[in-house]
Design a protein around this motif. Structure first.
Motif, PDB file in Angstrom:
ATOM      1  N   GLN A  22       0.986  -0.865  -0.249  1.00  0.00           N
ATOM      2  CA  GLN A  22       0.462  -0.634  -0.074  1.00  0.00           C
ATOM      3  C   GLN A  22       1.178   1.296  -0.388  1.00  0.00           C
ATOM      4  O   GLN A  22       0.136   2.485  -0.303  1.00  0.00           O
ATOM      5  CB  GLN A  22      -0.491  -0.042   1.326  1.00  0.00           C
ATOM      6  N   ALA A  23       1.948   1.219   0.027  1.00  0.00           N
ATOM      7  CA  ALA A  23       3.011   2.028   0.965  1.00  0.00           C
ATOM      8  C   ALA A  23       3.964   2.272  -0.072  1.00  0.00           C
ATOM      9  O   ALA A  23       5.011   3.132  -0.230  1.00  0.00           O
ATOM     10  CB  ALA A  23       3.769   2.490   1.871  1.00  0.00           C
ATOM     11  N   GLY A  24       3.726   1.449  -1.308  1.00  0.00           N
ATOM     12  CA  GLY A  24       4.176   1.845  -2.708  1.00  0.00           C
ATOM     13  C   GLY A  24       5.302   0.668  -2.923  1.00  0.00           C
ATOM     14  O   GLY A  24       6.247   0.821  -3.854  1.00  0.00           O
ATOM     15  N   HIS A  25       5.668  -0.340  -2.118  1.00  0.00           N
ATOM     16  CA  HIS A  25       6.571  -1.251  -1.953  1.00  0.00           C
ATOM     17  C   HIS A  25       6.710  -2.444  -2.409  1.00  0.00           C
ATOM     18  O   HIS A  25       5.686  -2.776  -3.155  1.00  0.00           O
ATOM     19  CB  HIS A  25       6.939  -1.125  -0.478  1.00  0.00           C
ATOM     20  N   HIS A  26       7.879  -3.090  -3.193  1.00  0.00           N
ATOM     21  CA  HIS A  26       7.778  -3.918  -3.630  1.00  0.00           C
ATOM     22  C   HIS A  26       8.235  -5.347  -2.632  1.00  0.00           C
ATOM     23  O   HIS A  26       8.997  -5.393  -2.184  1.00  0.00           O
ATOM     24  CB  HIS A  26       8.148  -4.135  -5.275  1.00  0.00           C
ATOM     25  N   CYS A  27       7.199  -6.173  -2.652  1.00  0.00           N
ATOM     26  CA  CYS A  27       7.124  -7.204  -1.387  1.00  0.00           C
ATOM     27  C   CYS A  27       6.842  -8.657  -2.392  1.00  0.00           C
ATOM     28  O   CYS A  27       6.542  -8.749  -3.310  1.00  0.00           O
ATOM     29  CB  CYS A  27       6.554  -6.942  -0.800  1.00  0.00           C
ATOM     30  N   GLU A  28       8.349  -9.415  -1.694  1.00  0.00           N
ATOM     31  CA  GLU A  28       8.052 -10.854  -1.848  1.00  0.00           C
ATOM     32  C   GLU A  28       8.091 -11.822  -0.644  1.00  0.00           C
ATOM     33  O   GLU A  28       8.825 -11.109   0.017  1.00  0.00           O
ATOM     34  CB  GLU A  28       9.641 -11.014  -1.904  1.00  0.00           C
ATOM     35  N   LEU A  29       8.208 -12.868  -0.542  1.00  0.00           N
ATOM     36  CA  LEU A  29       7.109 -13.087   0.569  1.00  0.00           C
ATOM     37  C   LEU A  29       8.328 -15.279   0.349  1.00  0.00           C
ATOM     38  O   LEU A  29       7.722 -15.754  -0.826  1.00  0.00           O
ATOM     39  CB  LEU A  29       5.724 -13.661   0.495  1.00  0.00           C
ATOM     40  N   VAL A  30       8.944 -15.120   1.501  1.00  0.00           N
ATOM     41  CA  VAL A  30       9.000 -16.274   1.850  1.00  0.00           C
ATOM     42  C   VAL A  30       8.130 -17.047   3.198  1.00  0.00           C
ATOM     43  O   VAL A  30       8.589 -16.224   3.731  1.00  0.00           O
ATOM     44  CB  VAL A  30      10.667 -16.644   1.448  1.00  0.00           C
ATOM     45  N   GLU A  31       8.471 -18.286   3.452  1.00  0.00           N
ATOM     46  CA  GLU A  31       7.662 -19.521   4.021  1.00  0.00           C
ATOM     47  C   GLU A  31       8.809 -19.478   5.305  1.00  0.00           C
ATOM     48  O   GLU A  31       8.552 -20.186   6.048  1.00  0.00           O
ATOM     49  CB  GLU A  31       6.935 -19.615   3.663  1.00  0.00           C
ATOM     50  N   HIS A  32      10.347 -19.296   4.790  1.00  0.00           N
ATOM     51  CA  HIS A  32      10.881 -20.001   6.434  1.00  0.00           C
ATOM     52  C   HIS A  32      12.647 -19.345   5.529  1.00  0.00           C
ATOM     53  O   HIS A  32      13.025 -19.010   4.517  1.00  0.00           O
ATOM     54  CB  HIS A  32      11.049 -21.013   6.322  1.00  0.00           C
ATOM     55  N   GLY A  33      13.377 -19.444   6.716  1.00  0.00           N
ATOM     56  CA  GLY A  33      14.629 -18.388   6.918  1.00  0.00           C
ATOM     57  C   GLY A  33      15.220 -19.358   5.260  1.00  0.00           C
ATOM     58  O   GLY A  33      16.358 -18.474   5.106  1.00  0.00           O
ATOM     59  N   VAL A  34      15.749 -20.707   5.953  1.00  0.00           N
ATOM     60  CA  VAL A  34      16.544 -21.030   4.430  1.00  0.00           C
ATOM     61  C   VAL A  34      16.401 -20.115   3.155  1.00  0.00           C
ATOM     62  O   VAL A  34      16.973 -19.993   2.728  1.00  0.00           O
ATOM     63  CB  VAL A  34      16.511 -22.232   4.360  1.00  0.00           C
ATOM     64  N   ALA A  35      15.057 -20.045   2.437  1.00  0.00           N
ATOM     65  CA  ALA A  35      14.409 -19.803   1.820  1.00  0.00           C
ATOM     66  C   ALA A  35      14.589 -18.137   1.369  1.00  0.00           C
ATOM     67  O   ALA A  35      15.601 -17.037   0.412  1.00  0.00           O
ATOM     68  CB  ALA A  35      12.940 -19.897   1.776  1.00  0.00           C
ATOM     69  N   ALA A  36      14.776 -17.555   3.145  1.00  0.00           N
ATOM     70  CA  ALA A  36      15.726 -15.956   3.065  1.00  0.00           C
ATOM     71  C   ALA A  36      16.897 -16.172   2.232  1.00  0.00           C
ATOM     72  O   ALA A  36      17.709 -15.209   1.713  1.00  0.00           O
ATOM     73  CB  ALA A  36      14.444 -15.688   4.169  1.00  0.00           C
ATOM     74  N   LEU A  37      17.904 -17.276   2.861  1.00  0.00           N
ATOM     75  CA  LEU A  37      18.843 -16.814   2.490  1.00  0.00           C
ATOM     76  C   LEU A  37      19.483 -17.105   1.548  1.00  0.00           C
ATOM     77  O   LEU A  37      19.672 -16.353   0.351  1.00  0.00           O
ATOM     78  CB  LEU A  37      20.102 -17.630   3.627  1.00  0.00           C
ATOM     79  N   GLU A  38      18.437 -18.050   0.739  1.00  0.00           N
ATOM     80  CA  GLU A  38      19.046 -17.765  -0.636  1.00  0.00           C
ATOM     81  C   GLU A  38      18.227 -17.037  -1.087  1.00  0.00           C
ATOM     82  O   GLU A  38      19.202 -16.367  -2.344  1.00  0.00           O
ATOM     83  CB  GLU A  38      17.702 -19.011  -1.153  1.00  0.00           C
ATOM     84  N   ARG A  39      17.449 -16.961  -1.242  1.00  0.00           N
ATOM     85  CA  ARG A  39      16.699 -14.765  -2.229  1.00  0.00           C
ATOM     86  C   ARG A  39      17.863 -13.812  -1.944  1.00  0.00           C
ATOM     87  O   ARG A  39      18.742 -13.322  -2.592  1.00  0.00           O
ATOM     88  CB  ARG A  39      15.750 -14.755  -1.312  1.00  0.00           C
ATOM     89  N   LEU A  40      18.000 -13.534  -0.245  1.00  0.00           N
ATOM     90  CA  LEU A  40      19.038 -12.457  -0.356  1.00  0.00           C
ATOM     91  C   LEU A  40      20.822 -12.966  -1.252  1.00  0.00           C
ATOM     92  O   LEU A  40      20.962 -12.035  -1.761  1.00  0.00           O
ATOM     93  CB  LEU A  40      19.979 -12.314   1.016  1.00  0.00           C
ATOM     94  N   ARG A  41      21.033 -14.093  -1.287  1.00  0.00           N
ATOM     95  CA  ARG A  41      21.688 -13.997  -1.938  1.00  0.00           C
ATOM     96  C   ARG A  41      22.071 -14.148  -3.527  1.00  0.00           C
ATOM     97  O   ARG A  41      22.780 -13.795  -4.097  1.00  0.00           O
ATOM     98  CB  ARG A  41      23.083 -15.606  -1.443  1.00  0.00           C
ATOM     99  N   ALA A  42      21.087 -14.235  -3.935  1.00  0.00           N
ATOM    100  CA  ALA A  42      21.044 -14.704  -5.359  1.00  0.00           C
ATOM    101  C   ALA A  42      19.584 -12.880  -5.411  1.00  0.00           C
ATOM    102  O   ALA A  42      20.597 -12.505  -6.663  1.00  0.00           O
ATOM    103  CB  ALA A  42      19.843 -15.259  -5.867  1.00  0.00           C
ATOM    104  N   ASP A  43      19.877 -12.184  -4.844  1.00  0.00           N
ATOM    105  CA  ASP A  43      19.065 -10.618  -5.378  1.00  0.00           C
ATOM    106  C   ASP A  43      19.700  -9.850  -4.747  1.00  0.00           C
ATOM    107  O   ASP A  43      19.414  -9.457  -3.110  1.00  0.00           O
ATOM    108  CB  ASP A  43      17.105 -10.910  -5.073  1.00  0.00           C
ATOM    109  N   GLU A  44      20.727  -8.764  -4.914  1.00  0.00           N
ATOM    110  CA  GLU A  44      21.007  -8.020  -4.535  1.00  0.00           C
ATOM    111  C   GLU A  44      20.213  -6.766  -4.391  1.00  0.00           C
ATOM    112  O   GLU A  44      20.980  -5.405  -3.586  1.00  0.00           O
ATOM    113  CB  GLU A  44      22.501  -7.361  -4.489  1.00  0.00           C
ATOM    114  N   THR A  45      18.716  -6.398  -4.784  1.00  0.00           N
ATOM    115  CA  THR A  45      18.016  -5.164  -5.126  1.00  0.00           C
ATOM    116  C   THR A  45      17.458  -5.414  -3.419  1.00  0.00           C
ATOM    117  O   THR A  45      16.462  -4.227  -3.345  1.00  0.00           O
ATOM    118  CB  THR A  45      17.249  -5.435  -6.269  1.00  0.00           C
ATOM    119  N   ILE A  46      17.521  -6.973  -3.059  1.00  0.00           N
ATOM    120  CA  ILE A  46      16.622  -6.782  -2.020  1.00  0.00           C
ATOM    121  C   ILE A  46      17.417  -5.486  -0.562  1.00  0.00           C
ATOM    122  O   ILE A  46      18.248  -5.537  -0.077  1.00  0.00           O
ATOM    123  CB  ILE A  46      16.647  -8.277  -1.090  1.00  0.00           C
ATOM    124  N   ALA A  47      16.646  -4.556  -0.457  1.00  0.00           N
ATOM    125  CA  ALA A  47      16.867  -3.234   0.377  1.00  0.00           C
ATOM    126  C   ALA A  47      16.584  -3.473   1.820  1.00  0.00           C
ATOM    127  O   ALA A  47      16.451  -2.513   2.578  1.00  0.00           O
ATOM    128  CB  ALA A  47      16.337  -1.886  -0.058  1.00  0.00           C
TER     129      ALA A  47
END
Lengths: 115, 566
Positions: A22-47
């Motif tokens: 609603q505040a204009g952010h782009h959101c991505e949803l993962v359901e556990h910590g390991v998936a979060a780590l994978e995404r963070l390693r793969a995508d540097e645009t996550i702010a």
């Protein structure tokens, strides 16, 4: 802002996403910590990472520690249903610790805006 | 997650909150299952941790979505647990009882929240009442069932399975605790294993003991690995109502439970009596009422059509000779109205001439009773014909496998319901439901197993929908539901709960392998669509969408004249 939401409960995860979108952010949803780590390693645009505290496997604090171990300095916001005083003081570089209740919406928006 | 419409947040919040409430029964069942695996003195950390995790999530979501009752109950239960988890206290039966009570509270909350709609006006719809007592499932949710098996996994699994069919099930692993529970809070039925560590017939022996203490017969289903005659006989002698061999087939168990817990009396026959002689009419009415029927008396044939609008007659008893309009003419008038074509008509007359009787019957009547009438004869003749008519009618409008309305009937009923809803300005939703990958079930497990899946879904629909809702089998693996008084939002919530429950039902294939099924549903509602045909098309499109978006989901058809997305 590209925000990664980590929550084992898809409903609350989607709720956080709804607030931030609603505040204009782009959101991505993962359901556990390991998936979060994978995404963070793969995508540097996550702010920013918004993570639940209690999750099976890697919990929110462990996820935070792993992220720092990887040398990723992304701002980290912790959500939990517990009393805030239970977060130890040594996690100083956690940007915010937000209580899951009716104040969540406002608190989350403020915390992200302050980053 | 591509929607960016800011005005959407409130709607999304509401939708998420509804999903949360809809999922609550499912969560409580999960909790129950884990709880059933725990015993006093045990140190079974995995189940305990899982219970703690679910409670914790409930607490958080309850707070987030503004359902404080869920939040506080879950918090209470979580606190009871945390001392054990921290290793400060052992698992005690007091703790287990406390947790069970808290789950009970959570379950009750579900009833205060999810199904309660604001009181709606009774829709003015001409729908055949579902007559057979077994169809009336409104009170099934209150049926409490106790399952006792010394194998905790078995007890827990069965409890969860039956829970999917709308029963409230408490699992037990010890006969002593079962005895205590039955005497303090008698259940609607008990499902009891035969062989226990206490003995090869400990189950039946315990039932005898329970019945002796309570002085009543608790309806009981035995389940056992033993197939021998002696075991069955012992179960019968102990007062068991049924005997199932393991592995227990859930659908079969539900059939039996329905039968033995059904306390709804069959709907009495409704008889309309038309006779210009009021005394005679009252006399016939009295006889029939004494035999348990409901009667309405008219002395003016002109009022019959109007009376039939409100009085759902199973049969009309007509005096053959009446002034102005004879019974014969009245029968002809009734037969001109399409929906009265199958209504049984019986003449009453002193006419004994066979030729004249025959002529009267040719007008479209079903029988002829000659005055003076013996009371017993009147009752028997009327009961026989009314009964047969009910059976015939149900065969005409119902699907033989599932007992639901058939394709034609459901379309007719949809038209009637839509007209009534538009007239009364009340909400109405129409849903089409299709079992996912049903062909694989039929191909892989055979048609008998496929039929079981269809029956299970049919039953779930009948149990979960309100009595006023119209549930039908559309054909093949497709079902349809007309939900009277339900907005799209409410219908989606109901269907989602149903979907989650159905996905939990375990089916057993021919080779003993277990499998699960899911369904997809498409939903369309008034006033988004304005007639039966477009509702049907829209629901069909939504169903297609649900399939394409990955199945096992409910899609609502978007409003036909929606504003284009920005």
């Amino acid at each position: 802002m590209h925000i990664l939401i980590v929550d084992d409960d898809p409903l609350t995860g989607e709720f956080s996403a709804a607030i931030l979108q609603q505040a204009g952010h782009h959101c991505e949803l993962v359901e556990h910590g390991v998936a979060a780590l994978e995404r963070l390693r793969a995508d540097e645009t996550i702010a920013c990472v918004v993570s639940d505290l209690h999750m099976p496997g890697l919990d929110g604090l462990e996820l935070h520690r792993e992220i720092r171990t990887l040398g990723i300095a992304v701002p980290f916001i912790l959500l939990s249903g517990d009393d805030l005083c239970r977060t130890p003081d040594q996690h100083r570089d956690i940007s915010a610790h937000i209580h899951k209740d009716e104040t969540l919406e406002q608190a989350l928006l403020q915390a992200v805006a302050r980053l | 997650m591509t929607q960016h419409d800011p005005q959407n947040l409130q709607a999304r919040k509401a939708r998420l909150r509804n999903s949360f409430i809809a999922q609550l029964p499912h969560r409580v069942r999960e909790l129950r299952q884990h709880l059933s695996q725990l015993a006093p003195g045990q140190q079974d950390a995995p189940h305990l941790q899982e219970i703690h995790r679910i409670l914790h999530t409930l607490k958080g979501s309850g707070a987030t979505f503004g359902v404080p009752e869920v939040m506080s109950t879950a918090r209470g239960a979580e606190q009871s647990l945390s001392r054990v988890l921290d290793g400060e206290a052992p698992i005690t039966s007091k703790l287990l009882d406390e947790l069970a009570a808290q789950l009970e509270t959570l379950e009750r909350l579900e009833f205060e929240y999810a199904p309660s709609l604001p009181q709606e006006r009774a829709p003015e719809v001409d729908l055949p009442a579902q007559r057979s007592g077994r169809d009336i499932a409104s009170c099934r949710g209150e049926h409490s069932i106790y399952v006792c098996d010394d194998d905790p996994e078995m007890a827990g699994a069965l409890a969860m399975q039956l829970g999917c069919f709308g029963y409230r099930v408490t699992p037990f692993t010890s006969l002593t605790r079962l005895c205590q529970a039955v005497t303090t809070a008698p259940p609607a039925a008990v499902i009891l294993d035969v062989v226990f560590p206490e003995g090869r017939n400990a189950g039946p022996d315990t039932l005898v003991e329970i019945n002796r203490i309570t002085g009543q017969r608790v309806p009981t289903i035995f389940m056992s690995n033993r197939e021998d005659f002696a075991a069955r006989l012992h179960a019968v002698q102990a007062g068991g109502s049924a005997y199932c061999t393991k592995p227990v087939k859930t659908v079969e168990m539900v059939e039996i439970l329905d039968l033995i817990t059904d306390t709804t009396p069959a709907e009495p026959f409704h008889i309309l009596i038309v006779d210009d002689d009021p005394d005679l009419a009252q006399y016939h009415a009295l006889i029939l009422e004494q035999a348990g029927m409901v009667t309405r008396v008219l002395s003016d044939p002109a009022e019959v059509l109007q009376q039939l609008e409100t009085f759902k007659a199973d049969l009309v008893l007509i005096d053959l000779y009446m002034p102005r309009c004879s019974g014969l003419e009245l029968a002809q008038v009734l037969r001109q109205v399409p929906r009265h074509i199958s209504l049984p008509i019986i003449y009453v007359s002193s006419e004994t001439d066979a030729a004249r009787q025959f002529k009267a019957l040719a007008a479209g009547a079903d029988g002829f009773l000659t005055k003076p009438l013996e009371p017993q004869r009147l009752v028997t003749e009327i009961r026989l014909r009314a009964e047969r008519m009910r059976t015939l009618r149900s065969l005409m409008v119902r699907d033989s496998l599932t007992g639901l309305f058939n394709h034609n009937t459901i379309l007719q009923l949809l038209e009637i319901a839509v007209a009534a809803a538009l007239r009364g300005n009340t909400p109405l939703s129409f849903a089409m439901i299709d079992i996912d990958r049903f062909k694989q079930v039929n191909d892989g497990h055979g048609h008998n197993i496929g039929d079981q899946v269809l029956m299970a879904l049919g039953r779930s629909l009948r149990l979960r929908m309100r009595e006023s809702d119209v549930v039908g089998r559309y054909g093949g693996e497709e079902f349809a539901v007309v939900m009277l008084g339900a907005t799209a939002e409410r219908a989606q919530q109901v269907l989602d709960t149903l979907r989650l429950n159905f996905a939990e039902v375990t089916f057993v294939g021919a080779g003993g392998q277990q499998f699960h099924c899911s369904f997809s549903a498409g939903l369309a509602a008034l006033p988004d669509f304005t007639d039966a045909a477009t509702l049907q098309e829209a629901a069909d499109r939504a169903l297609y969408l649900a399939k394409r978006r990955g199945r096992n989901r409910v899609e609502c058809a978007p409003i036909a004249s929606a504003t284009p997305p920005r």
